[in-house]
Enzyme design. Structure first.
Site, PDB file in Angstrom:
ATOM      1  N   ASP A  73     -26.754   2.977  58.973  1.00  0.00           N
ATOM      2  CA  ASP A  73     -26.070   2.365  60.104  1.00  0.00           C
ATOM      3  C   ASP A  73     -26.607   0.937  60.265  1.00  0.00           C
ATOM      4  O   ASP A  73     -27.704   0.610  59.785  1.00  0.00           O
ATOM      5  CB  ASP A  73     -26.358   3.185  61.362  1.00  0.00           C
ATOM      6  CG  ASP A  73     -25.895   2.507  62.628  1.00  0.00           C
ATOM      7  OD1 ASP A  73     -24.697   2.186  62.721  1.00  0.00           O
ATOM      8  OD2 ASP A  73     -26.743   2.279  63.513  1.00  0.00           O
ATOM      9  N   LYS A  80     -18.070   8.948  60.166  1.00  0.00           N
ATOM     10  CA  LYS A  80     -19.032   8.523  59.149  1.00  0.00           C
ATOM     11  C   LYS A  80     -19.373   9.689  58.217  1.00  0.00           C
ATOM     12  O   LYS A  80     -19.536   9.510  57.015  1.00  0.00           O
ATOM     13  CB  LYS A  80     -20.299   7.981  59.807  1.00  0.00           C
ATOM     14  CG  LYS A  80     -20.130   6.620  60.471  1.00  0.00           C
ATOM     15  CD  LYS A  80     -21.470   6.065  60.932  1.00  0.00           C
ATOM     16  CE  LYS A  80     -21.322   4.711  61.601  1.00  0.00           C
ATOM     17  NZ  LYS A  80     -22.625   4.144  62.004  1.00  0.00           N
ATOM     18  N   ASP A 123     -28.950   5.849  64.526  1.00  0.00           N
ATOM     19  CA  ASP A 123     -29.594   5.865  65.844  1.00  0.00           C
ATOM     20  C   ASP A 123     -28.703   6.336  66.984  1.00  0.00           C
ATOM     21  O   ASP A 123     -29.207   6.646  68.056  1.00  0.00           O
ATOM     22  CB  ASP A 123     -30.097   4.458  66.185  1.00  0.00           C
ATOM     23  CG  ASP A 123     -28.954   3.519  66.569  1.00  0.00           C
ATOM     24  OD1 ASP A 123     -28.020   3.355  65.753  1.00  0.00           O
ATOM     25  OD2 ASP A 123     -28.989   2.953  67.680  1.00  0.00           O
TER      26      ASP A 123
END
Length: 269
Positions: free
Chosen positions: A9, A197, A220
């Protein structure tokens, strides 16, 4: 080598709190790339908001890939060719634009090149997203939007309290038909059901003939949950939200402590 693919990410993970790449992170990614590890940036950002980082990391080649729009698109990082995409239908855009007005929150959509909002009082968070990604904003009334537009992602955006209240009022039927995820306190993303994702990492792994146990995913926030769950090694940043830490196999340092570098050094290299 056990890990062949690392998906990372960007905001809150790859970049520190100043939204910068640190030397340690760059050096470790370079080392991993030279060792034959596929490094893939997986983000909610549009492609134009990723390419400068791809170039800075030296990943802009025909063997590199990026996952953008929270999994709605997979592209070759060097040629920018689109390998897989999961757009939002125009009729769905109309439905969510109307719903956002009923719920009293701001709304914008993105195509390949631009953000569009029909809110005359353009949200400060739309402006923030534009600044973050480098994608220009256009005010355009709903009646001026056309069915031939390539809408990739739609977003409800507003102050955290307003947005959280609105989310509770989104009909369950819609939550089952679409992929919906809160990617920041003020961003609620609504995408094609197949645009996550996790699904994108799965699709790319299959293209590259890489097994799930050979994949590491680092993130995160809530929009990283699906890829962390898919990966054989799911890593939560030290600054990750609690739901990410609960599902991850491992927890690394924070994004201000070169957490990405630590994770790759410890569990890949």
């Amino acid at each position: 080598m056990g890990i062949k693919l690392v998906t990372i990410d960007i905001d809150g993970t790859l970049l520190n709190s100043d939204r910068k790449l640190t030397t340690a992170v760059k050096n470790t990614i370079n080392k991993a790339t030279k060792a034959g590890v596929n490094i893939v940036l997986a983000t909610g950002r549009p492609t134009m908001g990723v390419l400068p980082l791809v170039k800075e990391l030296g990943l802009d080649n025909e063997h590199g890939f990026v996952i953008t729009y929270n999994g709605a698109m997979i592209q070759n990082a060097g040629t920018e060719d689109v390998l897989i995409k999961h757009p939002v239908a125009f009729e769905d855009y109309l439905e969510f634009e109307l719903l956002s007005r009923k719920l009293g929150v701001h709304f914008h959509v993105q195509d390949y090149e631009r953000m569009y909002t029909a809110n005359k009082d353009i949200s400060e968070y739309t402006v923030h997203e534009s600044f973050l990604t480098g994608m220009p904003v256009t005010y355009r009334e709903v009646s001026e939007m056309t069915s031939d537009m390539n809408i990739i992602k739609t977003m409800m955006i507003d102050h955290e309290e307003l947005l959280d209240e609105a989310i509770t009022k989104v009909p369950t039927e819609l939550k089952e038909r679409f992929a919906m995820v809160k990617s920041a306190p003020f961003f609620y993303e609504i995408l094609n059901k197949n645009a996550t994702k996790g699904e994108a990492v799965k699709e790319l792994s299959e293209l590259l003939k890489i097994e799930p146990h050979e994949v590491m995913a680092i993130g995160d926030n809530e929009n990283d949950l699906s890829m962390i769950e898919f990966a054989g090694t799911g890593v939560a940043m030290g600054n990750a939200v609690s739901s990410v830490k609960e599902i991850a196999n491992k927890t690394t340092k924070t994004n201000d402590e070169d957490g990405v570098s630590y994770a790759i050094e410890e569990w890949v290299l």
